[in-house]
Design a protein around this motif. Structure first.
Motif, PDB file in Angstrom:
ATOM      1  N   GLN A  39       0.847  -1.186   0.000  1.00 57.30           N
ATOM      2  CA  GLN A  39       0.000   0.000   0.000  1.00 57.30           C
ATOM      3  C   GLN A  39       0.885   1.240   0.000  1.00 57.30           C
ATOM      4  O   GLN A  39       1.654   1.469   0.947  1.00 57.30           O
ATOM      5  CB  GLN A  39      -0.919   0.011   1.226  1.00 57.30           C
ATOM      6  CG  GLN A  39      -1.938   1.126   1.207  1.00 57.30           C
ATOM      7  CD  GLN A  39      -3.032   0.917   2.239  1.00 57.30           C
ATOM      8  OE1 GLN A  39      -2.900   0.150   3.170  1.00 57.30           O
ATOM      9  NE2 GLN A  39      -4.152   1.604   2.053  1.00 57.30           N
ATOM     10  N   LYS A  43      -3.045   5.402  -1.735  1.00 59.40           N
ATOM     11  CA  LYS A  43      -3.551   4.382  -2.646  1.00 59.40           C
ATOM     12  C   LYS A  43      -4.108   3.193  -1.860  1.00 59.40           C
ATOM     13  O   LYS A  43      -3.827   3.013  -0.685  1.00 59.40           O
ATOM     14  CB  LYS A  43      -2.444   3.906  -3.583  1.00 59.40           C
ATOM     15  CG  LYS A  43      -1.951   4.977  -4.534  1.00 59.40           C
ATOM     16  CD  LYS A  43      -0.987   4.400  -5.567  1.00 59.40           C
ATOM     17  CE  LYS A  43      -0.549   5.442  -6.569  1.00 59.40           C
ATOM     18  NZ  LYS A  43       0.365   4.882  -7.592  1.00 59.40           N
ATOM     19  N   GLN A  44      -4.888   2.399  -2.549  1.00 59.14           N
ATOM     20  CA  GLN A  44      -5.426   1.198  -1.929  1.00 59.14           C
ATOM     21  C   GLN A  44      -4.378   0.094  -1.865  1.00 59.14           C
ATOM     22  O   GLN A  44      -3.434   0.076  -2.663  1.00 59.14           O
ATOM     23  CB  GLN A  44      -6.646   0.709  -2.728  1.00 59.14           C
ATOM     24  CG  GLN A  44      -7.871   1.597  -2.609  1.00 59.14           C
ATOM     25  CD  GLN A  44      -9.102   0.984  -3.245  1.00 59.14           C
ATOM     26  OE1 GLN A  44      -8.989   0.199  -4.192  1.00 59.14           O
ATOM     27  NE2 GLN A  44     -10.265   1.313  -2.723  1.00 59.14           N
ATOM     28  N   GLU A  46      -2.762  -3.284  -2.646  1.00 54.92           N
ATOM     29  CA  GLU A  46      -2.829  -4.075  -3.867  1.00 54.92           C
ATOM     30  C   GLU A  46      -1.989  -5.333  -3.753  1.00 54.92           C
ATOM     31  O   GLU A  46      -1.013  -5.393  -3.000  1.00 54.92           O
ATOM     32  CB  GLU A  46      -2.333  -3.247  -5.065  1.00 54.92           C
ATOM     33  CG  GLU A  46      -0.880  -2.826  -4.985  1.00 54.92           C
ATOM     34  CD  GLU A  46      -0.408  -2.069  -6.221  1.00 54.92           C
ATOM     35  OE1 GLU A  46      -1.233  -1.759  -7.093  1.00 54.92           O
ATOM     36  OE2 GLU A  46       0.807  -1.786  -6.308  1.00 54.92           O
TER      37      GLU A  46
END
Length: 115
Positions: A39, A43-44, A46
């Motif tokens: 992460q 941002k998310q 991933e």
């Protein structure tokens, strides 16, 4: 209680390499898929890479060809070797494992790629 503990993060220059490791501990009867996620700020989280108990691997396109995930089913560990690191690989990397049918996360380890 099951725990996942990561190690190996740090600061590395662009083009460099880093190896992340994660060890599972506690009362463990079975570990299925293990993997690494990351992460970046803003941002998310991933997927980076996963590996099944039988050794089948899956990689995000962004790291494919630059990273190798591996695991030791006896030691209950999973590792991620990352090469040719880029600034966009900078993130907190989290170990994940499906252990005893429950999904567990490590506390995360920071990887910073910068000159």
């Amino acid at each position: 209680q099951v725990q996942l503990v990561e190690s190996g993060g740090g600061l590395v220059q662009p083009g460099g390499s880093l190896r992340l490791s994660c060890a599972a501990s506690g009362t463990i009867s079975s570990i299925y898929t293990m993997g690494w996620y990351r992460q970046a700020p803003g941002k998310q989280r991933e997927l980076v890479a996963t590996i099944t108990k039988g050794g089948i691997t899956n990689y995000a396109d962004s790291v494919k060809g630059r990273s190798t995930i591996s695991r030791d089913n006896v030691k209950n560990t999973v590792s991620l070797q990352m090469n040719s690191l880029k600034p966009e690989d900078t993130a907190v990397y989290y170990c994940n494992g499906k252990i005893n049918y429950i999904n567990y996360w490590g506390q995360g380890t920071q990887v910073t790629v910068s000159s």
